[in-house]
Design a protein around this motif. Structure first.
Motif, mmCIF file in Angstrom:
data_model
loop_
_atom_site.group_PDB
_atom_site.id
_atom_site.type_symbol
_atom_site.label_atom_id
_atom_site.label_comp_id
_atom_site.label_asym_id
_atom_site.label_seq_id
_atom_site.Cartn_x
_atom_site.Cartn_y
_atom_site.Cartn_z
ATOM 1 N N UNK A 49 0.836 -1.209 0.000
ATOM 2 C CA UNK A 49 0.000 0.000 0.000
ATOM 3 C C UNK A 49 0.869 1.258 0.000
ATOM 4 N N UNK A 50 1.901 1.269 0.817
ATOM 5 C CA UNK A 50 2.795 2.434 0.867
ATOM 6 C C UNK A 50 3.495 2.640 -0.476
ATOM 7 N N UNK A 51 3.943 1.559 -1.096
ATOM 8 C CA UNK A 51 4.586 1.658 -2.406
ATOM 9 C C UNK A 51 3.630 2.261 -3.422
ATOM 10 N N UNK A 52 2.422 1.724 -3.474
ATOM 11 C CA UNK A 52 1.444 2.213 -4.442
ATOM 12 C C UNK A 52 1.124 3.680 -4.247
ATOM 13 N N UNK A 53 0.941 4.099 -2.992
ATOM 14 C CA UNK A 53 0.597 5.493 -2.723
ATOM 15 C C UNK A 53 1.783 6.421 -2.985
ATOM 16 N N UNK A 54 3.011 5.954 -2.725
ATOM 17 C CA UNK A 54 4.185 6.762 -3.051
ATOM 18 C C UNK A 54 4.239 7.024 -4.556
ATOM 19 N N UNK A 55 3.985 6.002 -5.351
ATOM 20 C CA UNK A 55 4.032 6.150 -6.803
ATOM 21 C C UNK A 55 2.928 7.074 -7.298
ATOM 22 N N UNK A 56 1.736 6.949 -6.718
ATOM 23 C CA UNK A 56 0.625 7.813 -7.116
ATOM 24 C C UNK A 56 0.910 9.257 -6.731
ATOM 25 N N UNK A 90 1.337 -9.319 -4.607
ATOM 26 C CA UNK A 90 0.967 -10.399 -3.709
ATOM 27 C C UNK A 90 1.939 -11.554 -3.662
ATOM 28 N N UNK A 91 2.760 -11.727 -4.712
ATOM 29 C CA UNK A 91 3.694 -12.858 -4.726
ATOM 30 C C UNK A 91 5.149 -12.411 -4.641
ATOM 31 N N UNK A 92 5.374 -11.145 -4.282
ATOM 32 C CA UNK A 92 6.750 -10.644 -4.204
ATOM 33 C C UNK A 92 7.477 -11.240 -2.993
ATOM 34 N N UNK A 93 8.748 -11.533 -3.184
ATOM 35 C CA UNK A 93 9.588 -11.899 -2.055
ATOM 36 C C UNK A 93 9.903 -10.646 -1.262
ATOM 37 N N UNK A 94 10.438 -10.815 -0.056
ATOM 38 C CA UNK A 94 10.783 -9.656 0.759
ATOM 39 C C UNK A 94 11.836 -8.796 0.064
ATOM 40 N N UNK A 95 12.814 -9.428 -0.581
ATOM 41 C CA UNK A 95 13.871 -8.662 -1.249
ATOM 42 C C UNK A 95 13.317 -7.873 -2.425
ATOM 43 N N UNK A 96 12.452 -8.503 -3.215
ATOM 44 C CA UNK A 96 11.879 -7.784 -4.365
ATOM 45 C C UNK A 96 10.985 -6.654 -3.890
ATOM 46 N N UNK A 97 10.241 -6.899 -2.830
ATOM 47 C CA UNK A 97 9.365 -5.861 -2.291
ATOM 48 C C UNK A 97 10.194 -4.687 -1.786
ATOM 49 N N UNK A 98 11.295 -4.973 -1.086
ATOM 50 C CA UNK A 98 12.150 -3.912 -0.557
ATOM 51 C C UNK A 98 12.774 -3.094 -1.692
ATOM 52 N N UNK A 99 13.162 -3.746 -2.783
ATOM 53 C CA UNK A 99 13.765 -3.014 -3.896
ATOM 54 C C UNK A 99 12.746 -2.094 -4.570
ATOM 55 N N UNK A 100 11.536 -2.601 -4.788
ATOM 56 C CA UNK A 100 10.510 -1.746 -5.397
ATOM 57 C C UNK A 100 10.143 -0.600 -4.450
ATOM 58 N N UNK A 101 10.166 -0.888 -3.176
ATOM 59 C CA UNK A 101 9.883 0.130 -2.162
ATOM 60 C C UNK A 101 10.933 1.230 -2.212
ATOM 61 N N UNK A 103 12.779 2.098 -4.722
ATOM 62 C CA UNK A 103 12.619 2.852 -5.964
ATOM 63 C C UNK A 103 11.434 3.811 -5.885
ATOM 64 N N UNK A 104 10.334 3.340 -5.311
ATOM 65 C CA UNK A 104 9.139 4.185 -5.211
ATOM 66 C C UNK A 104 9.380 5.370 -4.290
ATOM 67 N N UNK A 105 10.071 5.132 -3.170
ATOM 68 C CA UNK A 105 10.321 6.235 -2.245
ATOM 69 C C UNK A 105 11.293 7.236 -2.849
ATOM 70 N N UNK A 109 10.578 11.252 -3.262
ATOM 71 C CA UNK A 109 11.448 12.337 -2.808
ATOM 72 C C UNK A 109 11.838 13.250 -3.964
ATOM 73 N N UNK A 110 12.165 12.664 -5.099
ATOM 74 C CA UNK A 110 12.549 13.471 -6.262
ATOM 75 C C UNK A 110 11.407 14.395 -6.663
#
Length: 266
Positions: A49-56, A90-101, A103-105, A109-110
């Protein structure tokens, strides 16, 4: 133009600190399926949810026209959009989720660093200043961080960054009523809180007929609907103060269900 013209540097630093504090709780070995106190949400859902809202939010600042065209027109549409943020990863591993997170954050910031002070950012409701949007993102990071910490049975030490959540909670006094179709009281209560450092924090008219006093952490938990006000040490004086705490909501969207009394972790 100062790249921090739209948002005070201190606020962006505090937002980044909330991101880093939450990210530190989630490692490659974290069980993302562990349920949080938010009904139906596990740790993966909260982060997604945080990733999605950061991107939006980044899109709303960088390309407001595209955001407006894609923005849901109803509460039901907004709910569907938020739910899509959860199922997408829904099927992301913790590492993949952290990497996308990460990037989104970074994109968030940018986008904040490129805003102007006089800019109005479209959002799910009235347009807001970049600083208000940054405060709202910090609030979400803090609130979902609370959910994750409780799921992992980690006792987070509160910081004075919580003042941003308290500010947003106080500023959404009127919204809490109109969002439920209720008349807004003519005058808000006086809010006087003690921050974790011991400093005092206050908002509202000094001669108000109603007041809320107590610990800033308790107030932040209530306005983010992470605690029922009866499970806190907050003291209310006046009917308006009691009415507000019963429905307080500092996040956008339809009225939240809140938490029933007696569910505070022991």
């Amino acid at each position: 133009m100062n790249k921090y013209d739209g948002v005070p540097r201190e606020l962006l630093d505090d937002l980044t600190a909330e991101f880093e504090a939450l990210r530190a709780l989630i490692t490659s070995g974290t069980d993302l399926r562990r349920p949080t106190p938010a009904a139906g949400w596990d740790i993966r859902a909260g982060v997604s949810h945080l990733i999605g809202c950061d991107l939006v939010a980044a899109e709303a600042m960088a390309t407001p026209g595209e955001f407006r065209r894609a923005r849901p027109a109803t509460d039901e549409g907004l709910t569907a959009l938020l739910e899509s943020h959860l199922t997408t990863r829904g099927d992301f591993s913790a590492e993949r989720l952290r990497q996308e997170w990460d990037d989104a954050f970074a994109a968030l910031l940018k986008a904040f660093q490129s805003t102007r002070r006089d800019q109005k950012v479209p959002w799910f409701g009235p347009p807001m200043s970049p600083a208000t949007l940054a405060t709202a993102r910090l609030m979400e990071y803090w609130a979902h961080g609370q959910d994750v910490a409780e799921a992992l049975k980690i006792d987070r030490r509160p910081t004075d960054r919580i003042r941003h959540v308290c500010h947003l909670g106080s500023a959404t006094f009127g919204f809490s009523f109109t969002n439920r179709g209720l008349p807004v009281p003519s005058s808000p209560p006086r809010v006087e809180l003690r921050l974790p450092s011991g400093r005092l924090w206050a908002r509202g008219p000094e001669d108000a007929h109603a007041s809320i006093t107590g610990d800033a952490l308790d107030f932040a938990l209530v306005v983010t609907q992470r605690r029922h006000h009866l499970d806190t040490s907050l003291t209310c004086r006046g009917e308006v103060a009691e009415q507000w705490l019963a429905i307080a909501q500092c996040f956008a969207g339809p009225p939240g269900p809140g938490r029933p009394p007696g569910e505070a972790p022991q």
